[in-house]
Design a protein around this motif. Structure first.
Motif, PDB file in Angstrom:
ATOM      1  N   MET A   1       2.413   9.472  -5.958  1.00 47.39           N
ATOM      2  CA  MET A   1       2.730  10.830  -5.527  1.00 47.39           C
ATOM      3  C   MET A   1       4.126  11.256  -5.956  1.00 47.39           C
ATOM      4  O   MET A   1       4.453  12.443  -5.950  1.00 47.39           O
ATOM      5  N   GLY A   2       4.970  10.297  -6.336  1.00 46.28           N
ATOM      6  CA  GLY A   2       6.299  10.632  -6.817  1.00 46.28           C
ATOM      7  C   GLY A   2       6.321  11.078  -8.267  1.00 46.28           C
ATOM      8  O   GLY A   2       7.362  11.535  -8.757  1.00 46.28           O
ATOM      9  N   HIS A   3       5.191  10.966  -8.948  1.00 44.55           N
ATOM     10  CA  HIS A   3       5.111  11.416 -10.338  1.00 44.55           C
ATOM     11  C   HIS A   3       4.770  12.905 -10.343  1.00 44.55           C
ATOM     12  O   HIS A   3       3.674  13.309  -9.943  1.00 44.55           O
ATOM     13  N   GLY A   4       5.715  13.735 -10.794  1.00 45.91           N
ATOM     14  CA  GLY A   4       5.593  15.185 -10.690  1.00 45.91           C
ATOM     15  C   GLY A   4       4.325  15.781 -11.267  1.00 45.91           C
ATOM     16  O   GLY A   4       3.618  16.538 -10.576  1.00 45.91           O
TER      17      GLY A   4
ATOM     18  N   PHE B   1       2.428   8.856 -17.060  1.00 45.21           N
ATOM     19  CA  PHE B   1       3.086   7.920 -16.139  1.00 45.21           C
ATOM     20  C   PHE B   1       3.404   6.604 -16.847  1.00 45.21           C
ATOM     21  O   PHE B   1       4.482   6.036 -16.663  1.00 45.21           O
ATOM     22  N   GLN B   2       2.463   6.123 -17.661  1.00 42.35           N
ATOM     23  CA  GLN B   2       2.685   4.863 -18.367  1.00 42.35           C
ATOM     24  C   GLN B   2       3.837   4.982 -19.367  1.00 42.35           C
ATOM     25  O   GLN B   2       4.594   4.022 -19.571  1.00 42.35           O
ATOM     26  N   VAL B   3       3.968   6.151 -19.979  1.00 38.23           N
ATOM     27  CA  VAL B   3       5.068   6.355 -20.925  1.00 38.23           C
ATOM     28  C   VAL B   3       6.414   6.290 -20.210  1.00 38.23           C
ATOM     29  O   VAL B   3       7.372   5.684 -20.706  1.00 38.23           O
ATOM     30  N   HIS B   4       6.489   6.914 -19.022  1.00 34.49           N
ATOM     31  CA  HIS B   4       7.748   6.934 -18.282  1.00 34.49           C
ATOM     32  C   HIS B   4       7.984   5.662 -17.473  1.00 34.49           C
ATOM     33  O   HIS B   4       9.103   5.422 -17.009  1.00 34.49           O
ATOM     34  N   ASN B   5       6.916   4.881 -17.256  1.00 32.97           N
ATOM     35  CA  ASN B   5       7.054   3.631 -16.492  1.00 32.97           C
ATOM     36  C   ASN B   5       6.351   2.505 -17.254  1.00 32.97           C
ATOM     37  O   ASN B   5       5.317   1.979 -16.800  1.00 32.97           O
TER      38      ASN B   5
ATOM     39  N   VAL C   1      -2.890  17.225  -8.529  1.00 30.03           N
ATOM     40  CA  VAL C   1      -3.601  16.974  -7.280  1.00 30.03           C
ATOM     41  C   VAL C   1      -3.709  18.254  -6.458  1.00 30.03           C
ATOM     42  O   VAL C   1      -4.754  18.544  -5.864  1.00 30.03           O
ATOM     43  N   MET C   2      -2.638  19.043  -6.413  1.00 30.74           N
ATOM     44  CA  MET C   2      -2.669  20.292  -5.647  1.00 30.74           C
ATOM     45  C   MET C   2      -3.680  21.280  -6.240  1.00 30.74           C
ATOM     46  O   MET C   2      -4.411  21.963  -5.512  1.00 30.74           O
TER      47      MET C   2
ATOM     48  N   PHE D   1       0.827  -1.208   0.000  1.00 24.39           N
ATOM     49  CA  PHE D   1       0.000   0.000   0.000  1.00 24.39           C
ATOM     50  C   PHE D   1       0.863   1.260   0.000  1.00 24.39           C
ATOM     51  O   PHE D   1       0.635   2.189  -0.775  1.00 24.39           O
ATOM     52  N   PHE D   2       1.880   1.304   0.858  1.00 26.00           N
ATOM     53  CA  PHE D   2       2.715   2.501   0.972  1.00 26.00           C
ATOM     54  C   PHE D   2       3.637   2.651  -0.230  1.00 26.00           C
ATOM     55  O   PHE D   2       4.001   3.767  -0.607  1.00 26.00           O
ATOM     56  N   GLN D   3       4.026   1.544  -0.841  1.00 21.96           N
ATOM     57  CA  GLN D   3       4.782   1.637  -2.084  1.00 21.96           C
ATOM     58  C   GLN D   3       3.929   2.260  -3.184  1.00 21.96           C
ATOM     59  O   GLN D   3       4.433   3.026  -4.013  1.00 21.96           O
ATOM     60  N   GLY D   4       2.636   1.933  -3.169  1.00 17.61           N
ATOM     61  CA  GLY D   4       1.727   2.543  -4.140  1.00 17.61           C
ATOM     62  C   GLY D   4       1.599   4.041  -3.937  1.00 17.61           C
ATOM     63  O   GLY D   4       1.543   4.811  -4.904  1.00 17.61           O
ATOM     64  N   ILE D   5       1.552   4.476  -2.663  1.00 11.65           N
ATOM     65  CA  ILE D   5       1.492   5.910  -2.376  1.00 11.65           C
ATOM     66  C   ILE D   5       2.724   6.614  -2.927  1.00 11.65           C
ATOM     67  O   ILE D   5       2.633   7.660  -3.583  1.00 11.65           O
ATOM     68  N   ARG D   6       3.903   6.067  -2.645  1.00 12.75           N
ATOM     69  CA  ARG D   6       5.144   6.688  -3.120  1.00 12.75           C
ATOM     70  C   ARG D   6       5.204   6.691  -4.645  1.00 12.75           C
ATOM     71  O   ARG D   6       5.717   7.632  -5.256  1.00 12.75           O
ATOM     72  N   LEU D   7       4.645   5.651  -5.250  1.00  7.90           N
ATOM     73  CA  LEU D   7       4.693   5.559  -6.700  1.00  7.90           C
ATOM     74  C   LEU D   7       3.885   6.675  -7.358  1.00  7.90           C
ATOM     75  O   LEU D   7       4.396   7.395  -8.227  1.00  7.90           O
TER      76      LEU D   7
END
Length: 430
Positions: free
Chosen positions: A268-271, A392-396, A277-278, A260-266
């Motif tokens: 939210m880590g996408h600029g 995100f899919q393009v970069h990952n 979101v902000m 779950f927390f890895q998903g959060i970092r994943l």
């Protein structure tokens, strides 16, 4: 594969990605339950708890804050569970929508029921409010993520999103009309203040006004909630049978399931996603605060207790008419420009409605103009999200199946912040 075969394949693939108007309408109808119930709860739950259930403002604020905060927590949780759920013959998203609907409808109806006891009222409303928010999240998060699975064509996604936003705004109109008009015919009497008690000595006080019992008002709220429950079920059925979920290609890499927390970092880590979101956070926060306090503001500050439901209808009808305009605007001038102009244009009207003294005609004019900005707030953030997920899919390229996480966290911060703000604003009214 020769050139001719490749061209034929691309043409067939493009045709498969095209959505018919019927498909778009069936998909759009699925957004109505979230907006209908959300509008009814947002505009009327606060005044219902204070005037009909007759709870202390402190306990009403606890219920509102607790429900919104719990709702915010369930969004990423459900998003994580959806992303880990297996594909079925009906897809991954649609089973969540179908199975959550009956229980969500029952919980929603019981929110608007006044239990025959006093001591446990706060627990009753808090429990069923939180339960409904959880079940509605099981509907709305998969439904939002379904945008990525109905087609892979970005223009078709934008078009389907415009259909969806139009129906969602109509859903707010429908929610306002059903709840407002039915309840508006049975306004609950206000709790007596010191000036009211002193005025009772006057023999002409309220002598010409019809007396509406609190029981009549309770029945009106239950009738309205029953009608909304029926609409909720019908919309879920249309969505389930009218939309086909496409299975995305599975990554060839042996990707281990993340926590779950890895998903959060994943996510939210996408600029680009964090920036979007902000923007969505502060835009939604302003409109949700307006939504939560507008009924009280119209009733007690402007003095339009018998007209506020009509003012809400004007706002939502104006927003419905403005959706096609913003869809054209973003396709002509770009989504960023549309966000800037659409978000900022509401500020003068909000200032005006707060500064102008009680004038019903001016209030209607301002409400119509404000509805144009409400349409931008509905359409533009959701129209930009598929672009960010595609980026995100393009970069990952080796990380797949996280669409539900992106959509669930998109709402998480907004709901939590709005719950805190609405709870504080309600508490301040005490």
């Amino acid at each position: 594969m020769d050139t001719h075969t490749l061209l034929v394949f691309c043409k067939v693939d493009g045709m498969m990605n095209k959505l018919s108007i019927c498909n778009k309408l069936c998909y759009a109808v699925g957004g109505a339950p979230y907006q209908i119930t959300g509008c009814a709860l947002g505009f009327f739950l606060q005044i219902y708890l204070l005037d009909v259930a007759q709870l202390d403002p402190f306990y009403a604020s606890i219920i509102l804050f607790g429900g919104r905060a719990w709702d915010a927590v369930t969004d990423p949780t459900v998003g994580f569970l959806v992303s880990r759920s297996p594909w079925t013959r009906y897809g991954r998203m649609l089973p969540w929508i179908l199975l959550s609907t009956p229980l969500a409808v029952l919980a929603y109806f019981l929110i608007w029921y006044v239990p025959p006891f006093e001591n446990g009222k706060v627990i009753w409303y808090l429990f069923f409010y939180c339960l409904f928010q959880s079940l509605q999240t099981c509907f709305h998060v998969p439904y939002s993520a379904l945008t990525m699975f109905i087609t892979s064509d970005q223009k078709e996604r934008d078009s389907a999103t415009a259909y969806r936003m139009t129906v969602e705004v109509l859903g707010t109109v429908l929610g306002t009309a059903i709840q407002g008009q039915i309840v508006g015919m049975a306004n609950a009497p206000c709790l007596k203040g010191p000036s009211d008690i002193l005025a009772e000595g006057n023999s002409s006080y309220n002598s010409t006004e019809p007396v509406i019992s609190i029981e009549h008002t309770k029945i009106a709220y239950m009738i309205a909630s029953g009608i909304i429950c029926v609409i909720y079920i019908l919309c879920a059925i249309v969505l389930f049978f009218g939309v086909k979920e496409q299975k995305v290609p599975i990554s060839k890499t042996n990707e281990t399931p993340m926590s779950f927390f890895q998903g959060i970092r994943l996510v939210m880590g996408h600029g680009p996603y964090a920036k979007l979101v902000m923007v969505f956070l502060f835009t939604s926060l302003g409109f949700m605060l307006l939504e939560g306090n507008f009924a009280l503001f119209c009733s007690y500050t402007l003095g339009f207790r018998n007209d506020f439901q009509n003012i809400l209808l004007v706002i939502m009808l104006s927003a419905t008419l403005a959706i096609p305009f913003w869809q054209w605007f973003l396709s002509r001038f770009g989504k960023k420009t549309a966000v800037y102009i659409g978000s900022l244009s509401v500020i003068p009207f909000l200032v005006l409605v707060a500064c102008v003294k009680s004038n019903l005609i001016v209030t209607y004019i301002v409400a119509f103009a404000a509805g144009v900005s409400v349409a931008a707030a509905f359409l533009l953030p959701w129209s930009m999200l598929p672009d960010v997920v595609d980026d995100f899919q393009v970069h990952n390229p080796d990380s797949t199946g996280h669409e539900a996480l992106f959509y669930s966290f998109y709402v998480f911060f907004t709901k939590f912040a709005s719950g805190v703000s609405l709870g504080i604003s309600t508490l301040s009214l005490e």
